[in-house]
Design a protein around this motif. Structure first.
Motif, short mmCIF file in Angstrom:
data_model
loop_
_atom_site.label_atom_id
_atom_site.label_comp_id
_atom_site.label_asym_id
_atom_site.label_seq_id
_atom_site.Cartn_x
_atom_site.Cartn_y
_atom_site.Cartn_z
N ALA A 34 -2.31 -7.72 5.51
CA ALA A 34 -2.39 -8.75 4.47
C ALA A 34 -1.04 -8.91 3.81
O ALA A 34 -0.12 -8.10 3.99
CB ALA A 34 -3.45 -8.37 3.43
N VAL A 35 -0.95 -9.98 3.01
CA VAL A 35 0.23 -10.23 2.19
C VAL A 35 -0.22 -10.43 0.75
O VAL A 35 -1.23 -11.09 0.49
CB VAL A 35 1.00 -11.46 2.69
CG1 VAL A 35 2.09 -11.88 1.69
CG2 VAL A 35 1.62 -11.20 4.06
N CYS A 36 0.53 -9.86 -0.18
CA CYS A 36 0.18 -9.98 -1.60
C CYS A 36 1.46 -10.01 -2.44
O CYS A 36 2.57 -9.89 -1.92
CB CYS A 36 -0.74 -8.84 -2.03
SG CYS A 36 -0.06 -7.20 -1.68
N THR B 280 4.87 -8.79 -0.68
CA THR B 280 4.69 -7.49 -0.02
C THR B 280 3.62 -7.61 1.05
O THR B 280 2.53 -8.16 0.80
CB THR B 280 4.27 -6.41 -1.03
OG1 THR B 280 5.29 -6.26 -2.02
CG2 THR B 280 4.03 -5.08 -0.35
N ALA B 281 3.91 -7.09 2.22
CA ALA B 281 2.91 -7.01 3.29
C ALA B 281 2.30 -5.62 3.27
O ALA B 281 2.98 -4.63 2.96
CB ALA B 281 3.56 -7.28 4.64
N VAL B 282 1.04 -5.54 3.60
CA VAL B 282 0.35 -4.26 3.71
C VAL B 282 0.33 -3.91 5.20
O VAL B 282 -0.24 -4.66 6.01
CB VAL B 282 -1.08 -4.34 3.16
CG1 VAL B 282 -1.75 -2.97 3.21
CG2 VAL B 282 -1.07 -4.86 1.72
N VAL B 283 0.97 -2.79 5.58
CA VAL B 283 1.21 -2.51 6.99
C VAL B 283 0.87 -1.07 7.33
O VAL B 283 0.64 -0.22 6.46
CB VAL B 283 2.68 -2.79 7.36
CG1 VAL B 283 3.08 -4.21 6.98
CG2 VAL B 283 3.61 -1.78 6.68
N GLN B 284 0.88 -0.81 8.65
CA GLN B 284 0.70 0.55 9.17
C GLN B 284 1.35 0.62 10.55
O GLN B 284 1.27 -0.34 11.32
CB GLN B 284 -0.78 0.89 9.26
CG GLN B 284 -1.08 2.33 9.67
CD GLN B 284 -2.57 2.64 9.64
OE1 GLN B 284 -3.39 1.79 9.93
NE2 GLN B 284 -2.91 3.88 9.30
N THR C 219 -9.48 -5.36 1.33
CA THR C 219 -10.22 -5.29 0.07
C THR C 219 -9.49 -4.44 -0.95
O THR C 219 -9.44 -4.78 -2.14
CB THR C 219 -11.64 -4.74 0.32
OG1 THR C 219 -12.32 -5.59 1.24
CG2 THR C 219 -12.44 -4.67 -0.97
N ALA C 220 -8.92 -3.32 -0.51
CA ALA C 220 -8.16 -2.46 -1.42
C ALA C 220 -6.94 -3.19 -1.96
O ALA C 220 -6.61 -3.08 -3.16
CB ALA C 220 -7.75 -1.18 -0.70
N ALA C 221 -6.26 -3.94 -1.10
CA ALA C 221 -5.10 -4.70 -1.56
C ALA C 221 -5.52 -5.78 -2.54
O ALA C 221 -4.85 -6.02 -3.56
CB ALA C 221 -4.38 -5.32 -0.36
N ALA C 222 -6.66 -6.44 -2.27
CA ALA C 222 -7.13 -7.53 -3.13
C ALA C 222 -7.51 -7.02 -4.51
O ALA C 222 -7.51 -7.80 -5.48
CB ALA C 222 -8.31 -8.23 -2.47
N THR D 168 -4.56 -11.91 -2.66
CA THR D 168 -4.19 -11.38 -1.35
C THR D 168 -4.51 -12.38 -0.26
O THR D 168 -5.57 -13.02 -0.29
CB THR D 168 -4.95 -10.06 -1.08
OG1 THR D 168 -4.56 -9.09 -2.07
CG2 THR D 168 -4.66 -9.51 0.30
N VAL D 169 -3.63 -12.52 0.69
CA VAL D 169 -3.85 -13.35 1.88
C VAL D 169 -4.13 -12.42 3.06
O VAL D 169 -3.22 -11.72 3.51
CB VAL D 169 -2.64 -14.24 2.18
CG1 VAL D 169 -2.85 -15.00 3.50
CG2 VAL D 169 -2.39 -15.22 1.05
#
Length: 272
Positions: free
Chosen positions: A14-16, A48-52, A86-89, A94-95
């Motif tokens: 996601a992106v936020c 910020t992107a959420v990544v792994q 969901t955690a990021a949102a 959040t996108v």
């Protein structure tokens, strides 16, 4: 951070704009695919992107096509993806990105995401302070006047095997015509109900999206028909209005309305 190589890839959930690292600390991310790799933020400009980091070999086109055929594996990935989104949102607008969005390392991910930064920012503006609500509307699969009417009932009006000739034939044709008209009226009612519900809820929502209704084969419902399957983007302060509108529509239309949500606005953040 892990750099680009032949063994790992950067998976983007996601992106936020705002991301609290503590919100991600307990997440394991993709099951069995990213052992020990933390779910983390990757800054690109003001976003910020959420990544792994994940094994690149597990996300080749061939590997992903294989995963698509394994329903349990696919569901595990989808649930993990949704859990991270969901955690990021919970930290702010959040996108969500599509399942299996990945790049050859952080630098390539940052470069590609930066190219779409303006569209990500517009999507974040659109969904901020809003949530997605799903509405499914059901009506009886058969018109009430047709309940219990089958081949046996129709046969009682058949001109074959008895009756007074033309009189029996007319009665049979009139009955058939009546059944056809009842079916047409029921079809018209289902269409009107779907339009009425959608129009009423669209007035409450900032945006709406109609999806293809699920067939009875998909829903497993024998006695009711899904006539509307829609998503609505609703501001937090208007959620009470949405609930009131749904209850009023249940009373006015006699339809069954099933509500789900609030969800991360997947249906309204996917234009990027």
């Amino acid at each position: 951070m892990t750099g680009p190589d032949d063994t790992t890839a950067t998976y983007v959930f996601a992106v936020c704009r705002r991301l609290d690292p503590a919100a991600l600390s307990a997440l394991s991310g993709l099951p069995g695919l990213a052992e020990g790799a933390p779910v983390r933020g990757l800054a690109f400009g003001p976003l910020t992107a959420v990544v792994q980091q994940v094994p690149a070999a597990e996300f080749t086109e061939e590997a992903w096509q294989q995963r698509l055929t394994d329903r349990q594996d696919l569901e595990r990935c989808a649930r993990a993806h949704h859990e991270v989104v969901t955690a990021a949102a919970a930290c702010g607008p959040t996108v969500p990105l599509a399942l299996a969005t990945l790049y050859r390392g952080d630098d390539r991910a940052r470069e590609a995401l930066t190219e779409d930064a303006e569209r990500f920012a517009a999507a974040l503006d659109r969904v901020e302070g809003h949530a997605e609500w799903g509405i499914k509307v059901y009506l009886p699969a058969t018109a009430p006047e047709l309940s219990g009417v089958g081949a046996g009932a129709a046969a009682t009006a058949s001109p074959v095997g008895g009756g007074s000739g033309s009189g029996a034939g007319r009665a049979y044709l009139e009955r058939k015509r009546g059944l056809h008209q009842a079916r047409e009226r029921h079809h018209d009612r289902t269409m009107r109900t779907a339009e009425d519900v959608d129009a009423e809820l669209t007035r409450v929502a900032a945006a709406s999206r109609r999806l293809r209704p699920h067939s009875q084969e998909v829903t497993g419902e024998k006695h009711r028909l899904q006539v509307l399957n829609a998503a609505y983007l609703v501001a937090a302060e208007r959620e009470g209005e949405l609930a009131d509108a749904v209850e009023g529509l249940r009373i006015r239309t006699g339809a069954q309305l099933e509500v789900s949500g609030p969800w991360v606005p997947y249906s309204f953040a996917g234009e990027v």
